[in-house]
Design a protein around this motif. Structure first.
Motif, PDB file in Angstrom:
ATOM      1  N   SER A 383       5.324  -3.028  -3.920  1.00  0.00           N
ATOM      2  CA  SER A 383       4.699  -1.097  -3.627  1.00  0.00           C
ATOM      3  C   SER A 383       2.983  -1.563  -2.539  1.00  0.00           C
ATOM      4  O   SER A 383       2.987  -1.574  -1.544  1.00  0.00           O
ATOM      5  CB  SER A 383       4.159  -0.284  -5.053  1.00  0.00           C
ATOM      6  N   LYS A 384       2.355  -2.412  -3.448  1.00  0.00           N
ATOM      7  CA  LYS A 384       1.255  -2.805  -2.701  1.00  0.00           C
ATOM      8  C   LYS A 384       1.776  -3.890  -1.037  1.00  0.00           C
ATOM      9  O   LYS A 384       0.808  -3.510  -0.078  1.00  0.00           O
ATOM     10  CB  LYS A 384       0.143  -3.710  -3.494  1.00  0.00           C
ATOM     11  N   LEU A 385       2.767  -5.039  -1.287  1.00  0.00           N
ATOM     12  CA  LEU A 385       3.120  -5.392   0.135  1.00  0.00           C
ATOM     13  C   LEU A 385       3.581  -4.121   1.196  1.00  0.00           C
ATOM     14  O   LEU A 385       3.512  -4.122   2.141  1.00  0.00           O
ATOM     15  CB  LEU A 385       4.052  -6.606  -0.647  1.00  0.00           C
ATOM     16  N   ILE A 386       3.999  -2.890   0.300  1.00  0.00           N
ATOM     17  CA  ILE A 386       5.057  -2.317   1.526  1.00  0.00           C
ATOM     18  C   ILE A 386       4.042  -1.738   1.989  1.00  0.00           C
ATOM     19  O   ILE A 386       3.559  -1.355   3.607  1.00  0.00           O
ATOM     20  CB  ILE A 386       6.873  -1.417   0.491  1.00  0.00           C
ATOM     21  N   VAL A 387       2.717  -0.883   1.063  1.00  0.00           N
ATOM     22  CA  VAL A 387       1.898  -0.134   1.819  1.00  0.00           C
ATOM     23  C   VAL A 387       1.401  -1.367   3.347  1.00  0.00           C
ATOM     24  O   VAL A 387       0.934  -0.215   4.046  1.00  0.00           O
ATOM     25  CB  VAL A 387       1.146   0.499   1.261  1.00  0.00           C
ATOM     26  N   LYS A 388       1.077  -2.210   2.578  1.00  0.00           N
ATOM     27  CA  LYS A 388       0.440  -3.279   3.355  1.00  0.00           C
ATOM     28  C   LYS A 388       1.509  -3.572   4.997  1.00  0.00           C
ATOM     29  O   LYS A 388       0.957  -3.250   6.463  1.00  0.00           O
ATOM     30  CB  LYS A 388      -0.078  -4.695   2.989  1.00  0.00           C
ATOM     31  N   ASP A 389       2.520  -3.407   4.810  1.00  0.00           N
ATOM     32  CA  ASP A 389       3.495  -3.659   6.312  1.00  0.00           C
ATOM     33  C   ASP A 389       3.355  -2.808   6.548  1.00  0.00           C
ATOM     34  O   ASP A 389       3.543  -1.800   8.373  1.00  0.00           O
ATOM     35  CB  ASP A 389       5.090  -4.246   5.607  1.00  0.00           C
ATOM     36  N   PHE A 390       3.513  -1.134   6.082  1.00  0.00           N
ATOM     37  CA  PHE A 390       3.550  -0.122   6.820  1.00  0.00           C
ATOM     38  C   PHE A 390       2.246  -0.033   7.451  1.00  0.00           C
ATOM     39  O   PHE A 390       2.352   0.544   9.196  1.00  0.00           O
ATOM     40  CB  PHE A 390       3.279   0.825   6.084  1.00  0.00           C
TER      41      PHE A 390
END
Length: 459
Positions: A383-390
């Protein structure tokens, strides 16, 4: 024919929802017939009556749109007139002093209970000719023989035997007037033509009718409306959580919605459900009032309120919302108003109350977002990686709209081999502090770009 109606609450507690409906029906009947609607404050119970409740009654009815004509009529200011009428009744043989002690009355009540009969004073002092010493009450000399009829405008003709009406007290031992006397005198003084009240007052109407007749006053028209019952089917009392008007205001029920609901609670016009204020006046009549008790239905109130929230002009909705915040939540920061006005169109989605809108708008009202423990558990490494990519893709956007955001979300779904929830949930948690809330695109577009990035960087 002139129409004068009144609502006569006692200021001994918050305004009860049953009383609100009674006030509404009186107001509608008066306005429908180009008449007058008066508010009478029955404050003769000095120990329990409080000015704060008078203010609450007046402001609550005004909030609902039920405005009285003239100044409120204060009953305690007319006590001398009540006593004068009592003395006139004594003089003309329609009332008498009663010397019975409290013990004698208790013995009579005990005997009635033993025989499973309702207590009726035995009229021991009715025909006494000699005066006695000591404090006395004054009783009205009720008719003994025959029967009495009230042509009720809701219930139809009601007929009872006069022998069932006791010689009721009109002046207490301290010479203060009782409800039966005060209400009758005031209704006559105010030239009330139609007395509309709950059907638990039926016996009072028979008693008061006798006072009218003894004084040669014109008897008003009576209409007794069925009581409101709780969802459990019992008489609604002030102990119920949804019994006072304040209970509804606190959770964000709109005044027009509540007025419409109370109008339909025991009254109908064809199959119509929603009435504007003017339609309520134009279409209301006592013929549409049912004869059976009405059951309070909170789900119906919420549904009615949701309809008003969805259909009211959004500027008016925001005004109601702002007033609700100021009174029950917090004073709105003026710098937040522009964003909230712009966002009200989606904040109201699925909202049944103004409190729901407040809960949906927390992320806009508050400067800091607090993430609950349960939602923090959902923010795993992916989830944190997805937020970073967003954040990376979001910063590249030159044009910020739903279409451009959809492209970013779609690319993240493909990259991380997940679904919309897998991407949208951590983003929503970071932006509003919860996995629940308004639509993701609405949330992102309602925030400044810098604020969006700031909040997501804290995950």
């Amino acid at each position: 024919m002139s129409f004068n109606c009144r609502f006569a609450p006692s200021p001994t507690g918050p305004l009860h929802i049953g009383g609100v409906r009674t006030a509404l029906f009186n107001w509608l009947l008066a306005k429908k017939n180009k008449g007058k609607y008066f508010l009478r404050i029955e404050d003769t119970d000095k120990e329990r009556s409080k000015n704060e409740f008078i203010d609450q009654i007046v402001s609550s009815l005004s909030w609902l749109g039920v405005e009285h004509d003239g100044e409120p009529y204060i009953q305690s200011k007319n006590i001398k007139k009540h006593i004068t009428v009592a003395n006139e009744l004594i003089k003309n043989g329609f009332a008498y002093p009663c010397y019975c002690t409290q013990k004698e009355l208790e013995d009579q009540k005990a005997l009635a209970r033993k025989k499973s009969l309702p207590f009726v004073y035995n009229r021991k002092c009715r025909d006494l000719t000699a005066k006695k010493e000591g404090p006395t009450v004054i009783r009205f000399k009720s008719k003994i023989s025959g029967s009495a009829v009230i042509k009720d405008l809701v219930q139809g003709d009601r007929n009872i035997s006069n022998s069932t009406i006791e010689d009721f007290v009109i002046l207490r031992k301290d010479k203060s007037p009782t409800y039966q006397l005060s209400a009758t005198v005031d209704d006559n003084e105010m030239k009330i033509t139609h007395v509309i009240r709950g059907d638990d007052h039926m016996i009072n109407s028979f008693k008061q009718k006798q006072i009218y007749e003894a004084m040669n006053w014109e008897v008003p028209n009576f209409a007794h409306i069925p009581l409101i019952h709780s969802e459990k089917g019992k008489k609604l009392s002030k102990r119920d959580n949804a019994s006072t008007l304040e209970d509804y205001k606190k959770i964000g029920i709109m005044p027009d919605a509540l007025r419409n609901y109370l109008l339909r609670l025991g009254w109908s016009y064809k199959d119509k459900e929603i009435f504007s204020k003017q339609e309520s006046i134009d279409l209301f009549n006592l013929n549409g009032v049912g004869k059976s008790p009405s059951k309070l239905d909170m789900s119906r109130i919420f549904s009615m309120n949701e309809t008003y929230i969805k259909t009211i002009d959004e500027k008016d909705l925001f005004t109601h919302f702002k007033e609700y915040l100021a009174k029950y939540k917090k004073t709105l920061d003026p710098s937040k108003e522009k964003t909230l006005i712009k966002s009200i169109s989606f904040l109201k989605n699925k909202a049944k109350t103004l409190e729901d809108i407040f809960n949906n708008a927390q992320y806009l009202i508050n400067n800091e977002v607090k993430i609950g423990d349960e939602d923090k558990k959902l923010l795993d490494d992916q989830s944190k990686l997805i937020v970073k990519d967003f954040i990376t893709e979001y910063q590249k956007l030159s044009s910020l709209n739903k279409e451009s955001l959809e492209q970013v979300i779609k690319s993240l779904i493909e990259k991380h081999k997940t679904n919309f929830k897998g991407v949208g949930q951590p983003l929503r948690i970071g932006l509003v502090g919860s996995r629940f809330g308004p639509g993701l695109y609405d949330v992102i577009l309602s925030l400044e770009k810098a604020e969006t990035i700031k909040r997501l960087n804290k995950i």
